[in-house]
Design an enzyme around this catalytic site. Structure first.
Site, PDB file in Angstrom:
ATOM      1  N   THR A  96       0.859  -1.176   0.000  1.00  0.00           N
ATOM      2  CA  THR A  96       0.000   0.000   0.000  1.00  0.00           C
ATOM      3  C   THR A  96       0.900   1.231   0.000  1.00  0.00           C
ATOM      4  O   THR A  96       1.596   1.505   0.983  1.00  0.00           O
ATOM      5  CB  THR A  96      -0.928   0.028   1.222  1.00  0.00           C
ATOM      6  OG1 THR A  96      -1.746  -1.144   1.214  1.00  0.00           O
ATOM      7  CG2 THR A  96      -1.826   1.255   1.187  1.00  0.00           C
ATOM      8  N   LYS A 171      -7.680   0.600  -3.280  1.00  0.00           N
ATOM      9  CA  LYS A 171      -7.239   0.221  -1.935  1.00  0.00           C
ATOM     10  C   LYS A 171      -7.359   1.382  -0.955  1.00  0.00           C
ATOM     11  O   LYS A 171      -7.840   1.212   0.177  1.00  0.00           O
ATOM     12  CB  LYS A 171      -5.794  -0.276  -1.992  1.00  0.00           C
ATOM     13  CG  LYS A 171      -5.176  -0.595  -0.623  1.00  0.00           C
ATOM     14  CD  LYS A 171      -5.912  -1.724   0.092  1.00  0.00           C
ATOM     15  CE  LYS A 171      -5.375  -1.974   1.502  1.00  0.00           C
ATOM     16  NZ  LYS A 171      -4.049  -2.555   1.516  1.00  0.00           N
ATOM     17  N   LYS A 246      -0.547   5.190   8.185  1.00  0.00           N
ATOM     18  CA  LYS A 246       0.068   5.353   6.877  1.00  0.00           C
ATOM     19  C   LYS A 246      -0.984   5.308   5.771  1.00  0.00           C
ATOM     20  O   LYS A 246      -1.061   6.216   4.919  1.00  0.00           O
ATOM     21  CB  LYS A 246       1.104   4.248   6.655  1.00  0.00           C
ATOM     22  CG  LYS A 246       1.786   4.305   5.288  1.00  0.00           C
ATOM     23  CD  LYS A 246       2.406   2.985   4.895  1.00  0.00           C
ATOM     24  CE  LYS A 246       1.345   1.984   4.465  1.00  0.00           C
ATOM     25  NZ  LYS A 246       1.905   0.776   3.808  1.00  0.00           N
TER      26      LYS A 246
END
Length: 305
Positions: A96, A171, A246
């Site tokens: 990611t 995502k 994050k």
């Protein structure tokens, strides 16, 4: 069967690469952490010392790394993927990362003569181990078709979501929804408890009603209600607060660039940042439930342990 290089054998990459090995592929893996290397070897991965060793003659190269800068580092430089892999290899990043990094990986890979697919996943450590992850694939049509066949041993669902960077876009949007839902779950679970509802009974009601969500079913933040909840294990991480911070910061950055207003995501990010400031970055992100409690304490969490 394919020859596959796998860079990053951690909590996600280790079991994912192991599932490819179990499917009959030759998988050569690299990681800097000795424990991750040993665990991958037990799963049938041939662990090698360098990226160059891993990618030599590979049909595909997967990366599964903690942060954007790590992905850039393993691609770049004389010891990286671009300098050592055959140009015929398909490059796939399951990490990611931020949208800018994903765009850079696509464009610079093409400049170096490679094909690239952004291939982030959802489903967590349990899904990686079980081979039931959801893959979101972004790239050119032919490359995505090739990637689909490669990821099937690791996947419960595979979606071709569009061109370059569309996988990471899916995502980040998905994880934004997850973490905003987690705030609502935290608050609702504490309200139910304070009003005297039995936790398991209320969970059964919510799970078949409008309060249902993935974090309710998997992470209900009260011990003894669902077996997969981190609350059963003193909030030891299935998805760390550091990783949640994050991912959500990347999603907010993309939203801000688009001019969107995302107050729910900002609230969730503020709570993750507060957990990190308190020293709980390695704990599960569902520990934000403590900010919904009356006094900052929650059942199932002992900060002294």
């Amino acid at each position: 069967m394919a020859t596959i290089a796998w860079i990053g054998l951690g909590n996600m990459g280790g079991p994912m690469s192991g599932n490819l090995a179990a499917a009959g592929h030759e998988v050569r893996g690299v990681d800097v952490v000795p424990a991750a290397r040993a665990a991958a070897a037990e799963r049938g991965v041939l662990v090698v010392d360098t990226i160059a060793d891993a990618v030599a003659g590979a049909d595909a190269v997967f990366t599964s790394l903690p942060r954007s800068e790590h992905v850039r580092q393993v691609l770049e430089g004389p010891d990286g993927v671009w300098a050592n892999a055959p140009r015929s290899a398909l490059l796939l990043d399951t990490s990611t990362v931020d949208v800018a990094t994903s765009r850079y990986c696509h464009e610079a890979s093409v400049d170096h003569g490679f094909r690239f697919v952004d291939a982030p996943v959802s489903g967590g450590i349990a899904g990686a181990a079980a081979g039931t992850l959801t893959f979101m694939l972004g790239g050119e049509d032919a490359d995505v078709r090739e990637a689909t066949a490669l990821v099937e041993p690791m996947a419960g669902h595979v979606f071709a979501v569009g061109g370059p960077t569309m996988g990471i876009a899916a995502k980040l949007a998905n994880n934004l929804m997850l973490f905003v839902s987690l705030v609502g779950l935290s608050e609702g679970s504490q309200l139910a408890a304070e009003l005297g509802l039995d936790a398991e009974t209320f969970w059964k009601v919510a799970s078949v009603s409008s309060g249902d969500s993935w974090p309710l079913r998997m992470w209900y933040p009260v011990p003894g209600v669902v077996p997969t909840s981190p609350a059963n294990r003193n909030f030891d991480a299935s998805f760390t607060t550091l990783l949640a911070e994050k991912d959500l910061s990347f999603a907010l950055a993309a939203g801000e660039e688009a001019g969107l207003h995302l107050p729910g995501a900002r609230l969730a990010l503020d709570q993750f940042e507060q957990l990190i400031e308190e020293g709980y970055g390695g704990k599960d992100c569902s520990l934000i439930v403590k900010y919904a409690s009356a006094d900052g304490t929650v059942e199932g969490f002992d900060p002294s342990v």
